[in-house]
Design a protein around this motif. Structure first.
Motif, PDB file in Angstrom:
ATOM      1  N   GLU A   1       9.668  46.623  63.816  1.00 36.82           N
ATOM      2  CA  GLU A   1       9.478  47.964  63.247  1.00 36.82           C
ATOM      3  C   GLU A   1       8.554  47.940  62.032  1.00 36.82           C
ATOM      4  OE1 GLU A   1      12.513  50.804  61.059  1.00 36.82           O
ATOM      5  OE2 GLU A   1      13.187  50.276  63.085  1.00 36.82           O
ATOM      6  N   TYR A   2       8.754  46.969  61.151  1.00 38.64           N
ATOM      7  CA  TYR A   2       7.935  46.916  59.927  1.00 38.64           C
ATOM      8  C   TYR A   2       6.542  46.342  60.198  1.00 38.64           C
ATOM      9  CZ  TYR A   2      11.717  48.768  57.206  1.00 38.64           C
ATOM     10  OH  TYR A   2      12.676  49.617  56.708  1.00 38.64           O
ATOM     11  N   LEU A   3       6.450  45.482  61.206  1.00 43.19           N
ATOM     12  CA  LEU A   3       5.110  45.009  61.607  1.00 43.19           C
ATOM     13  C   LEU A   3       4.284  46.172  62.145  1.00 43.19           C
ATOM     14  CD1 LEU A   3       5.227  41.569  63.479  1.00 43.19           C
ATOM     15  CD2 LEU A   3       3.778  42.209  61.545  1.00 43.19           C
ATOM     16  N   LYS A   4       4.952  47.054  62.858  1.00 36.87           N
ATOM     17  CA  LYS A   4       4.283  48.238  63.411  1.00 36.87           C
ATOM     18  C   LYS A   4       3.753  49.105  62.255  1.00 36.87           C
ATOM     19  CE  LYS A   4       3.650  51.573  66.628  1.00 36.87           C
ATOM     20  NZ  LYS A   4       3.200  52.634  65.780  1.00 36.87           N
ATOM     21  N   TRP A   5       4.576  49.235  61.228  1.00 38.29           N
ATOM     22  CA  TRP A   5       4.150  50.030  60.060  1.00 38.29           C
ATOM     23  C   TRP A   5       2.880  49.417  59.450  1.00 38.29           C
ATOM     24  CZ3 TRP A   5       2.995  49.270  54.989  1.00 38.29           C
ATOM     25  CH2 TRP A   5       2.884  50.410  54.179  1.00 38.29           C
ATOM     26  N   LEU A   6       2.915  48.090  59.360  1.00 40.43           N
ATOM     27  CA  LEU A   6       1.776  47.384  58.776  1.00 40.43           C
ATOM     28  C   LEU A   6       0.525  47.542  59.650  1.00 40.43           C
ATOM     29  CD1 LEU A   6       1.934  45.850  56.125  1.00 40.43           C
ATOM     30  CD2 LEU A   6       2.228  43.729  57.400  1.00 40.43           C
ATOM     31  N   GLU A   7       0.718  47.431  60.955  1.00 41.01           N
ATOM     32  CA  GLU A   7      -0.423  47.601  61.887  1.00 41.01           C
ATOM     33  C   GLU A   7      -1.029  48.995  61.744  1.00 41.01           C
ATOM     34  OE1 GLU A   7       1.463  46.815  65.581  1.00 41.01           O
ATOM     35  OE2 GLU A   7       1.221  44.650  65.401  1.00 41.01           O
ATOM     36  N   ASP A   8      -0.172  49.985  61.589  1.00 42.35           N
ATOM     37  CA  ASP A   8      -0.660  51.371  61.474  1.00 42.35           C
ATOM     38  C   ASP A   8      -1.350  51.623  60.146  1.00 42.35           C
ATOM     39  OD1 ASP A   8       0.442  51.810  63.906  1.00 42.35           O
ATOM     40  OD2 ASP A   8       2.221  52.866  63.161  1.00 42.35           O
ATOM     41  N   ASN A   9      -0.949  50.899  59.102  1.00 45.46           N
ATOM     42  CA  ASN A   9      -1.452  51.207  57.759  1.00 45.46           C
ATOM     43  C   ASN A   9      -2.478  50.225  57.205  1.00 45.46           C
ATOM     44  OD1 ASN A   9       0.186  53.648  56.624  1.00 45.46           O
ATOM     45  ND2 ASN A   9       1.627  52.409  57.798  1.00 45.46           N
ATOM     46  N   ILE A  10      -2.273  48.928  57.427  1.00 45.10           N
ATOM     47  CA  ILE A  10      -3.257  47.936  56.945  1.00 45.10           C
ATOM     48  C   ILE A  10      -3.432  46.891  58.047  1.00 45.10           C
ATOM     49  CG2 ILE A  10      -3.951  46.777  54.764  1.00 45.10           C
ATOM     50  CD1 ILE A  10      -0.998  47.289  53.913  1.00 45.10           C
ATOM     51  N   PRO A  11      -4.226  47.218  59.060  1.00 51.79           N
ATOM     52  CA  PRO A  11      -4.334  46.341  60.236  1.00 51.79           C
ATOM     53  C   PRO A  11      -4.719  44.898  59.905  1.00 51.79           C
ATOM     54  CG  PRO A  11      -5.588  48.380  60.529  1.00 51.79           C
ATOM     55  CD  PRO A  11      -5.043  48.427  59.163  1.00 51.79           C
ATOM     56  N   ARG A  12      -5.616  44.708  58.913  1.00 51.79           N
ATOM     57  CA  ARG A  12      -6.035  43.323  58.631  1.00 51.79           C
ATOM     58  C   ARG A  12      -4.900  42.518  58.007  1.00 51.79           C
ATOM     59  NH1 ARG A  12     -11.954  42.467  56.279  1.00 51.79           N
ATOM     60  NH2 ARG A  12     -11.191  40.331  56.442  1.00 51.79           N
ATOM     61  N   ALA A  13      -4.095  43.175  57.165  1.00 50.77           N
ATOM     62  CA  ALA A  13      -2.939  42.480  56.595  1.00 50.77           C
ATOM     63  C   ALA A  13      -1.921  42.170  57.690  1.00 50.77           C
ATOM     64  CB  ALA A  13      -2.308  43.335  55.498  1.00 50.77           C
ATOM     65  N   ALA A  14      -1.796  43.100  58.654  1.00 54.05           N
ATOM     66  CA  ALA A  14      -0.853  42.884  59.764  1.00 54.05           C
ATOM     67  C   ALA A  14      -1.251  41.649  60.565  1.00 54.05           C
ATOM     68  CB  ALA A  14      -0.813  44.110  60.661  1.00 54.05           C
ATOM     69  N   GLU A  15      -2.558  41.508  60.812  1.00 51.14           N
ATOM     70  CA  GLU A  15      -3.032  40.336  61.555  1.00 51.14           C
ATOM     71  C   GLU A  15      -2.678  39.046  60.818  1.00 51.14           C
ATOM     72  OE1 GLU A  15      -4.125  40.190  64.662  1.00 51.14           O
ATOM     73  OE2 GLU A  15      -3.544  42.295  64.517  1.00 51.14           O
ATOM     74  N   ARG A  16      -2.902  39.082  59.520  1.00 53.28           N
ATOM     75  CA  ARG A  16      -2.618  37.904  58.700  1.00 53.28           C
ATOM     76  C   ARG A  16      -1.110  37.585  58.707  1.00 53.28           C
ATOM     77  NH1 ARG A  16      -4.063  33.126  56.978  1.00 53.28           N
ATOM     78  NH2 ARG A  16      -3.528  32.687  54.813  1.00 53.28           N
ATOM     79  N   VAL A  17      -0.302  38.621  58.619  1.00 56.68           N
ATOM     80  CA  VAL A  17       1.156  38.416  58.629  1.00 56.68           C
ATOM     81  C   VAL A  17       1.585  37.804  59.963  1.00 56.68           C
ATOM     82  CG1 VAL A  17       3.398  39.611  58.630  1.00 56.68           C
ATOM     83  CG2 VAL A  17       1.697  40.151  56.876  1.00 56.68           C
ATOM     84  N   LYS A  18       1.000  38.277  61.045  1.00 57.26           N
ATOM     85  CA  LYS A  18       1.354  37.718  62.363  1.00 57.26           C
ATOM     86  C   LYS A  18       1.015  36.231  62.425  1.00 57.26           C
ATOM     87  CE  LYS A  18       0.635  41.930  64.947  1.00 57.26           C
ATOM     88  NZ  LYS A  18      -0.302  42.578  65.834  1.00 57.26           N
ATOM     89  N   GLU A  19      -0.153  35.881  61.893  1.00 57.79           N
ATOM     90  CA  GLU A  19      -0.525  34.445  61.862  1.00 57.79           C
ATOM     91  C   GLU A  19       0.494  33.646  61.046  1.00 57.79           C
ATOM     92  OE1 GLU A  19      -5.134  35.520  61.145  1.00 57.79           O
ATOM     93  OE2 GLU A  19      -4.395  33.774  60.016  1.00 57.79           O
ATOM     94  N   LEU A  20       0.856  34.214  59.900  1.00 51.34           N
ATOM     95  CA  LEU A  20       1.793  33.502  59.016  1.00 51.34           C
ATOM     96  C   LEU A  20       3.193  33.406  59.637  1.00 51.34           C
ATOM     97  CD1 LEU A  20       0.665  34.952  55.556  1.00 51.34           C
ATOM     98  CD2 LEU A  20       0.231  32.662  56.433  1.00 51.34           C
TER      99      LEU A  20
END
Lengths: 81, 497
Positions: free
Chosen positions: B465-484
């Motif tokens: 749910e919170y990853l989705k929020w991140l994808e919708d709001n700061i896609p580049r940060a979401a990508e980085r979080v997924k890698e991490l």
């Protein structure tokens, strides 16, 4: 190393311009804490990169940096002014 | 009874404090009469006025501006239940707008209880022989950290009494010790401090060990009540010394400071305005607001009758109002709700009053975590705690309500401190970091400490749910979080933005 905030702010502004970075800021190492001293530019909310400049001074930057060594050399040289 | 040496230490320090007060560069910003006249003038606020204040508070979430004292007084005097619902809704909206739906978790750690003060409400007061005073040895401190890190905790508030055994040198040694310990994947990454007011030079010393926030609570802003609660001749008896404790910390370049009151000593409406004037003063003098506000209520303590007999004890209903008003009056600040309060009330306050930080699995006896099976050790505690849920039980309850439990300590390790942090909170953008780092630290908890129930809910509902929020709001940060997140699954720890 010079740590006065006015000087570091100017150096950060110069570094942003010179290297096309979104944000550059300096911090002092205090244990686990990186204690903010001064900076310039806009926050991108992407992970900042960081490197030790010298002693207990570190630099953080946001944005794409083509040549880290040149960037650090620029800052160290700036510190000597 | 204090020993001869303790008395001598107190006398020397008191003289230094009195000297500081004589040359104090600041004007006392608490004018009791003025505060009362504001409260009286706003005794019966109009409905329209309250609605306008609510709207203004919501706008302030994007600018970091605080409400005016008259506006806070009007909110405090509101009686209409419908308006209160609107205030609660606004408190939740502001908190989510600034910080997102994450709750930062911490544990208090009492390191020493001997104290030369004699505060009427405190179980640790020097004359209270019914409570055994204790200072942790370095070995005992290590035992406490072993238990705390074993629970999954990453963030502490360490608490010290005002006494020669717990002077600045001791504080520095214990904080350095805490930072140096590592138990498997467990470590403490941020140590906040709740300790007596210091001299500027002492703050400079403690700054060097890399603390998070320095907290000093005024307890009560009302001069006469302060005088009655804190006997003359004790160190805490000096109102002005304490009022400007955090000004001295900021002078020493400790730029994350935190204020608070002990609710139940005096009229809560007055205390709210006291907090507001304190936050104003920090802004005016240093341009840095208060990092957090705490609002503990008086709780029973052994052999401490005032804790149950004060005529200003705050009801549950009023407590909810206070917490919500704090969120409206000072939108950028962290709001700390502690385990002093019972679990059911904490869940309600969490949902409607704009809280951003909470403790769980708390033990407040000195050495209490090493005796984890005992929820209370009254003869070793400053007061009694009410919420005795374990950290994992608490996290489960947070997840069931859809909150993101966060052990984040990233900002202060990435140079986002003081006036590099404040603009993020004041312009409601800090949540972009909070959510990303909340996901990463919660994932660590799920991998290393969580019960099967928390793990299931966390992996299947909360993190997506919170990853989705991140994808919708700061896609580049979401990508980085997924890698991490992938790196964390492979065993890496302390991944953060």
């Amino acid at each position: 190393m010079r740590k006065d905030k006015k000087f570091l702010k100017m150096l950060a502004e110069e570094a942003c311009r010179e290297f096309g970075l979104k944000r550059v800021y300096f911090a002092e190492v205090l244990g686990k804490r990186r204690h903010f001293l001064a900076g310039a530019g806009e926050v991108t909310f992407e992970p900042p990169q960081s490197a030790k400049l010298s002693g207990d001074l570190v630099v953080f930057w946001e944005g794409e940096l083509k040549n880290k060594d040149v960037f650090l050399k620029f800052l160290r040289k700036g510190q000597m002014k | 009874m204090l020993t001869k040496e303790e008395k001598a230490w107190r006398e020397v320090r008191l003289n230094q404090i009195l000297k500081w007060e004589e040359n104090c560069p600041y004007e006392d910003f608490i004018d009791d009469e003025k505060i009362w006249s504001i409260i009286e003038a706003k005794k019966e606020p109009e409905r329209q006025e309250i609605l306008e204040i609510i709207e203004k508070a919501k706008e302030n979430a994007y600018t970091g501006a605080m409400l005016a004292p008259e506006e806070v007084a009007a909110l405090a005097n509101t009686k209409d239940p419908d308006l209160w619902e609107a205030i609660f809704e606004a408190a939740t909206w502001i908190k989510n707008t600034v910080y997102g739906s994450r709750i930062v978790l911490f544990s208090p750690l009492y390191i020493s209880s001997p104290c030369v003060n004699n505060c009427a409400y405190c179980g640790f007061r020097q004359s209270n022989e019914a409570v055994k005073k204790k200072t942790l040895t370095m070995e005992e401190l290590e035992d406490e950290i072993r238990v705390l890190t074993g629970m999954g905790q990453k963030r502490l508030i360490v608490v010290y009494g005002e006494h020669p055994v717990s002077d600045v040198k001791f504080m520095c040694e214990t904080i350095e010790k805490i930072y140096s310990l590592k138990f498997g994947k467990g470590e403490i990454r941020r140590v906040n401090v709740n300790a007596p007011p210091l001299f500027k030079e002492e703050y400079e010393e403690i700054k060097t060990v890399g603390i998070g926030t320095y907290q000093v609570f005024q307890e009560t802003y009302h001069h006469e009540t302060y005088r009655r609660m804190h006997p003359k001749g004790t160190l805490k008896g000096e109102y002005k010394w304490r009022l400007f404790a955090l000004h001295r910390a900021l002078e020493a370049d400790i730029d994350d400071v935190a204020i608070g009151v002990l609710l139940g000593l005096y009229d809560w409406r007055f205390e709210l305005l006291g907090l507001l004037y304190h936050a104003y003063s920090l802004e005016k003098e240093f341009g840095v607001g208060t990092h957090t506000i705490s609002y503990p209520r008086l709780e029973p303590a052994v052999n401490t009758p005032i804790t149950t007999k004060s005529s200003y004890l705050v009801s549950d209903e009023d407590f909810k109002k206070i917490v919500a008003i704090i969120r409206l009056m000072c939108p950028y600040t962290g709001s700390i709700l502690t385990a002093r309060e019972p679990a059911s009330l904490r869940q309600e306050v969490l949902k409607k009053c704009g809280v951003s930080q909470m403790d769980a699995g708390t033990r407040i006896a000195v050495g209490g975590y090493a005796e984890m099976e005992k929820e209370h050790i009254p003869e070793k505690q400053q007061f009694m705690i009410q919420d005795t849920r374990s950290l994992d039980e608490f996290i489960l309850d947070l997840c069931r309500e859809g909150y993101l439990p966060s052990f984040c300590t990233a900002c202060y390790r990435e140079g986002r401190t003081g006036d590099n942090f404040m603009p993020l909170a004041k312009h409601a953008t800090v949540k972009n970091f909070c959510i990303a780092n909340g996901i990463l630290t919660f994932k660590e908890y799920l991998l290393d400490y969580a019960s099967p129930e928390v793990k299931e809910l966390g992996e299947k509902v909360i993190i997506p749910e919170y990853l989705k929020w991140l994808e919708d709001n700061i896609p580049r940060a979401a990508e980085r979080v997924k890698e991490l997140l992938k790196r964390e699954e492979k065993g890496e720890r302390d991944c953060h933005l």
